[in-house]
Enzyme design. Structure first.
Site, PDB file in Angstrom:
ATOM      1  N   HIS A 253      -2.124  22.629 -13.558  1.00 23.91           N
ATOM      2  CA  HIS A 253      -3.004  21.009 -12.996  1.00 23.91           C
ATOM      3  C   HIS A 253      -5.266  21.782 -13.009  1.00 23.91           C
ATOM      4  CE1 HIS A 253       0.168  18.835 -11.891  1.00 23.91           C
ATOM      5  NE2 HIS A 253       0.348  19.179 -12.984  1.00 23.91           N
TER       6      HIS A 253
ATOM      7  N   GLU B  84      -6.534  21.352 -10.282  1.00 18.35           N
ATOM      8  CA  GLU B  84      -7.081  21.528  -9.055  1.00 18.35           C
ATOM      9  C   GLU B  84      -6.599  23.855  -9.007  1.00 18.35           C
ATOM     10  OE1 GLU B  84      -5.395  17.371  -8.088  1.00 18.35           O
ATOM     11  OE2 GLU B  84      -5.317  18.969  -9.885  1.00 18.35           O
TER      12      GLU B  84
ATOM     13  N   CYS C  42      -1.771  15.074  -6.138  1.00 19.36           N
ATOM     14  CA  CYS C  42      -0.199  15.810  -6.086  1.00 19.36           C
ATOM     15  C   CYS C  42       0.474  16.671  -5.282  1.00 19.36           C
ATOM     16  CB  CYS C  42       0.747  15.948  -7.373  1.00 19.36           C
ATOM     17  SG  CYS C  42       0.111  16.986  -7.660  1.00 19.36           S
TER      18      CYS C  42
ATOM     19  N   CYS D  92      -0.310  20.463  -5.637  1.00 24.65           N
ATOM     20  CA  CYS D  92      -1.814  20.635  -5.545  1.00 24.65           C
ATOM     21  C   CYS D  92      -1.901  21.112  -4.600  1.00 24.65           C
ATOM     22  CB  CYS D  92      -2.188  19.575  -6.590  1.00 24.65           C
ATOM     23  SG  CYS D  92      -2.128  20.065  -8.469  1.00 24.65           S
TER      24      CYS D  92
END
Length: 163
Positions: free
Chosen positions: A55, A57, A85, A88
């Site tokens: 992801h 992040e 999420c 993260c």
């Protein structure tokens, strides 16, 4: 950080989100900032890397940790175009990110208030300041356009398959 700084760094995250789109990934971008300087950058690429943790992040955190030679990213702010999420958020907590600024809400997996709010959970040992809605329209529009394009492509493929 001022509102102008927040907008400036979110625009940098939006540039990275565009790069994710160009790579065929969901357009989410993130930057890590320390002392007014970007020290980490990342964009979504779990599909192309075959990595569920890729992801935006997490990639920005990894980049910042490498550049700063420290897994603790104290006094850093992470800017991301979509509400974080659970995965993260956990990574940001472990890195000790001080402040998290996001653009669009994520009603399906967001844990900064949309689905639940991990940032207000008193049982967790780390908390970060959370600021949502920075350039929310731009961030949300980018995601909406991406998914509209995907749906149109899928519809076109379905029609072509019928021929």
């Amino acid at each position: 950080m001022s509102d102008n700084d927040d907008a400036r760094f979110m625009r940098e995250a939006l540039v990275l989100a565009q790069a994710a789109w160009q790579a065929g990934e969901v357009p989410v971008g993130a930057v890590v900032v320390k002392d007014g300087e970007i020290v980490g950058r990342g964009f979504n690429c779990p599909i192309t890397r075959a990595d569920p943790t890729a992801h935006a992040e997490v990639r920005a955190l990894r980049d910042a940790a490498t550049r700063l030679a420290n897994y603790r990213l104290l006094d850093c702010t992470l800017y991301v175009t979509l509400e974080p999420c659970m995965m993260c958020t956990g990574a940001m907590f472990h890195a000790r990110i001080k402040r998290i600024v996001y653009g669009a809400k994520d009603p399906k997996t967001g844990v900064a208030g949309s689905v639940l709010n991990l940032y207000d959970e008193p049982r967790l040992n780390h908390h970060a300041e959370i600021v949502g809605g920075v350039l929310a329209d731009e961030c949300g529009s980018l995601l909406s356009a991406f998914f509209a394009e995907r749906r149109a492509q899928a519809k076109g493929q379905a029609l072509a398959d019928q021929d």
